[in-house]
Write an enzyme that holds these catalytic residues in place. Structure first.
Site, PDB file in Angstrom:
ATOM      1  N   ASP A  52       0.842  -1.191   0.000  1.00 31.91           N
ATOM      2  CA  ASP A  52       0.000   0.000   0.000  1.00 31.91           C
ATOM      3  C   ASP A  52       0.878   1.242   0.000  1.00 31.91           C
ATOM      4  O   ASP A  52       1.399   1.651   1.027  1.00 31.91           O
ATOM      5  CB  ASP A  52      -0.897  -0.047   1.250  1.00 31.91           C
ATOM      6  N   GLU A 130      32.165   8.677   2.362  1.00 33.59           N
ATOM      7  CA  GLU A 130      32.826   8.617   3.671  1.00 33.59           C
ATOM      8  C   GLU A 130      31.787   8.999   4.719  1.00 33.59           C
ATOM      9  O   GLU A 130      31.496  10.178   4.908  1.00 33.59           O
ATOM     10  CB  GLU A 130      33.979   9.627   3.735  1.00 33.59           C
ATOM     11  N   GLU A 132      30.270   9.538   8.336  1.00 31.97           N
ATOM     12  CA  GLU A 132      30.633   9.790   9.739  1.00 31.97           C
ATOM     13  C   GLU A 132      29.391   9.655  10.613  1.00 31.97           C
ATOM     14  O   GLU A 132      28.278   9.908  10.170  1.00 31.97           O
ATOM     15  CB  GLU A 132      31.226  11.192   9.871  1.00 31.97           C
ATOM     16  N   GLU A 187      36.904   9.691  14.550  1.00 36.87           N
ATOM     17  CA  GLU A 187      36.931  11.033  13.951  1.00 36.87           C
ATOM     18  C   GLU A 187      37.285  12.071  15.012  1.00 36.87           C
ATOM     19  O   GLU A 187      37.591  11.732  16.150  1.00 36.87           O
ATOM     20  CB  GLU A 187      35.580  11.342  13.289  1.00 36.87           C
ATOM     21  N   GLU A 194      34.243   7.104  11.688  1.00 43.49           N
ATOM     22  CA  GLU A 194      34.070   7.097  10.234  1.00 43.49           C
ATOM     23  C   GLU A 194      34.450   5.724   9.707  1.00 43.49           C
ATOM     24  O   GLU A 194      35.436   5.137  10.141  1.00 43.49           O
ATOM     25  CB  GLU A 194      34.964   8.160   9.574  1.00 43.49           C
ATOM     26  N   HIS A 243      31.067  12.781   2.927  1.00 45.01           N
ATOM     27  CA  HIS A 243      31.766  13.217   1.716  1.00 45.01           C
ATOM     28  C   HIS A 243      31.520  12.213   0.605  1.00 45.01           C
ATOM     29  O   HIS A 243      31.469  11.015   0.844  1.00 45.01           O
ATOM     30  CB  HIS A 243      33.281  13.307   1.964  1.00 45.01           C
ATOM     31  N   ARG A 314      40.900  21.898   2.820  1.00 43.12           N
ATOM     32  CA  ARG A 314      39.722  21.152   3.222  1.00 43.12           C
ATOM     33  C   ARG A 314      38.530  22.025   3.598  1.00 43.12           C
ATOM     34  O   ARG A 314      37.504  21.517   4.028  1.00 43.12           O
ATOM     35  CB  ARG A 314      40.050  20.247   4.413  1.00 43.12           C
ATOM     36  N   GLU A 331      36.093  15.408  -4.483  1.00 34.43           N
ATOM     37  CA  GLU A 331      35.417  15.110  -3.224  1.00 34.43           C
ATOM     38  C   GLU A 331      34.423  16.234  -2.927  1.00 34.43           C
ATOM     39  O   GLU A 331      34.824  17.372  -2.692  1.00 34.43           O
ATOM     40  CB  GLU A 331      36.442  15.004  -2.088  1.00 34.43           C
ATOM     41  N   ARG A 333      32.115  17.865  -0.385  1.00 33.69           N
ATOM     42  CA  ARG A 333      32.185  17.782   1.077  1.00 33.69           C
ATOM     43  C   ARG A 333      30.920  18.246   1.791  1.00 33.69           C
ATOM     44  O   ARG A 333      30.832  18.192   3.011  1.00 33.69           O
ATOM     45  CB  ARG A 333      33.396  18.598   1.570  1.00 33.69           C
TER      46      ARG A 333
HETATM   47  N1  GLN Z   1      33.341  16.069  10.180  1.00 32.99           N
HETATM   48  C1  GLN Z   1      33.666  16.941   9.083  1.00 32.99           C
HETATM   49  C2  GLN Z   1      32.390  17.359   8.355  1.00 32.99           C
HETATM   50  O1  GLN Z   1      31.481  17.763   8.988  1.00 32.99           O
HETATM   51  C3  GLN Z   1      34.666  16.300   8.122  1.00 32.99           C
HETATM   52  C4  GLN Z   1      35.970  15.939   8.772  1.00 32.99           C
HETATM   53  C5  GLN Z   1      36.892  15.210   7.852  1.00 32.99           C
HETATM   54  O2  GLN Z   1      36.604  14.104   7.430  1.00 32.99           O
HETATM   55  N2  GLN Z   1      37.997  15.772   7.518  1.00 32.99           N
HETATM   56  O3  GLN Z   1      32.263  17.289   7.168  1.00 32.99           O
HETATM   57 MG    MG Z   2      36.034  12.295   8.024  1.00 37.54          MG
HETATM   58 MG    MG Z   3      36.889  13.168   3.147  1.00 39.54          MG
HETATM   59 MG    MG Z   4      37.599  10.601   5.461  1.00 37.83          MG
END
Ligand code: GLN
Ligand code: MG
Ligand code: MG
Ligand code: MG
Length: 442
Positions: A52, A130, A132, A187, A194, A243, A314, A331, A333
């Site tokens: 359903d 990736e 977390e 992490e 992670e 990520h 980053r 990547e 993010r």
């Molecule tokens: N925790 C971080 C985020 O919020 C990422 C940290 C990392 O993997 N370098 O994206």
């Molecule tokens: Mg990370």
């Molecule tokens: Mg990463």
């Molecule tokens: Mg990573």
């Protein structure tokens, strides 16, 4: 193709499977499940199991609610854990309408439709995520807390605590389910972990993310812990992201790599980045779909705030990891693990393909730490910001035809409606912060 219908029946028989879970995702990425005794498996594999659809969030109205599950034989796995009901297995399903057409509101179908677009241009889309998450304790009454078991941080090896042994069992369970685990580590946040698994074609990866979250939750519970993928569960410490490492291949070759370019990226890759940057604001509604997502997208915690890319840094939205050759990838993010992986990958792909089709050149990379730039410096470089709230993101989504089209009418409309309601509910809520700031002062 990995398995035929006959293979699945044979495996189920060989391993003495008693129950099969037919799984699919609603538009919010919540896993749904219809369980059948193994005697019904043949019927299921003939696409005869109905459910359903009106009881699933964001699916259909009562009047048109008969829907069919079409299990994908390739997704057959036997659960490594045992319950009172004996050996159990699962199949991930596509959703079909009563008339035999694919259901437009099925997120798996949305991704497949976008992958078809890539295929027309000769591309296969590969993604490595990736994920977390935090592991928190529950109190004596079984209520969830945000208290962690450990004080460890990035790459620490905690003295064997609940968190680490839970993570180890998650990894071994995932391996038994056929995952190739590439890394798993503590992490930055206390109690934050992670686990990374190997990239695959985008559909397999989205299926894997669904399975991954299920396994992490089940194993955490076994250890008396609660796993949460909430993007920012605790103020002042790192949030949890997901990520997405993305690449395109053409004729089996990485299409993002060009050794003759100064930083080894192909024109296709630059255009893909250009497309993501162009559609970043609207995409955010899908990659960061809850009110809390925007408490993660703030400076200082390695989460992106600005719409920029870099081969070194980053802090921006897109980072180019150092590996080249067949491992060349970008990547993204911004996504967090509350996003529906099928939809998040669908919109990221659609944005990138738009860049390729329309030859969109990205702005130059930003190699300085953008967290440290002031408003003026950002403006001079033409760097814009990601939406600061769910409401802003929804406003952006409404303006972006490419992202709307990637989602399709059904998902777009239902998603927007539900998320507007979520925002409206949050907006009128009186928070602890307000009480702390204003109660005594005014
Ligand atoms: N925790 C971080 C985020 O919020 C990422 C940290 C990392 O993997 N370098 O994206
Ligand atoms: Mg990370
Ligand atoms: Mg990463
Ligand atoms: Mg990573």
């Amino acid at each position: 193709k990995k398995y035929s219908k006959e293979d699945v029946l044979k495996l189920a028989n060989e391993y003495g499977v008693e129950y099969v879970h037919l799984q699919f995702s609603d538009i919010f990425g919540v896993m749904k499940n219809v369980s059948i005794p193994v005697e019904e498996l043949n019927k299921a594999l003939n696409n005869e199991i109905m459910f359903d659809g009106s009881s699933i969030d964001g699916f259909v109205r009562i009047e048109e609610s008969d829907m069919y599950l079409r299990p994908d034989p390739d997704t057959f796995v036997i659960f490594p854990w045992r319950t009172n009901s004996g050996v159990e297995a699962r199949l991930i399903c596509d959703i079909y309408n009563y008339d035999g057409t694919p259901f437009e509101g099925d997120p798996r179908y949305v991704l497949k439709r976008n992958l078809e677009e890539a295929k027309k241009l000769g591309y296969q889309f590969n993604v490595g995520p990736e994920c977390e998450f935090y592991l928190f304790l529950t109190d004596e009454k079984g209520n969830l807390t945000t208290i962690t078991q450990d004080d460890a941080s990035y790459f620490d090896m905690a003295p064997v605590d609940l968190g680490e042994s839970a993570r180890k069992e998650m990894v071994s369970t995932l391996k038994q389910l056929g995952f190739q685990i590439e890394a798993s580590h503590h992490e930055v946040g206390p109690g934050q972990h992670e686990i990374d698994f190997k990239y695959d074609d985008a559909l397999t990866t989205a299926d894997n993310v669904m399975t991954f979250k299920m396994v992490v939750r089940i194993i955490a519970q076994k250890h008396g812990l609660h796993a949460t993928f909430m993007p920012k569960p605790v103020f002042g410490i790192a949030g949890s992201g997901m990520h997405m490492n993305m690449s395109l291949t053409k004729d089996g070759k990485n299409a993002f790599y060009d050794p003759s370019d100064p930083i080894g990226l192909s024109k296709v890759c630059y255009n893909y980045i250009g497309g993501i940057i162009k559609h970043a604001k609207a995409m955010t509604a899908i990659t960061n779909p809850i009110v809390n997502s925007y408490k993660r997208l703030v400076s200082g915690y390695e989460a992106p705030v600005n719409i920029a890319w870099s081969a070194r840094n980053r802090s921006p939205l897109i980072r180019i990891p150092a590996k080249r050759g067949e491992s060349t990838r970008i990547e993204l993010r911004s996504p967090d693990p509350t996003s529906n992986p099928y939809l998040a990958l669908a919109v990221a792909l659609a944005a990138g393909l738009d860049g390729i089709k329309n030859n969109i050149t990205p702005p130059p990379p930003v190699n300085a730490n953008i967290y440290h730039m002031n408003k003026e410096e950002l403006e001079n470089l033409g760097i814009e910001r990601l939406p600061g709230s769910l409401e802003e993101a929804l406003n952006e989504l409404e303006k972006d035809e490419v992202i709307k089209e990637a989602l399709g009418d059904h998902v777009y409309t239902k998603f927007l409606e539900a998320k507007r309601a979520e925002w409206d509910e949050y907006k009128i809520y009186v928070t602890q912060w307000e009480l702390d700031q204003y109660l005594s002062k005014f």
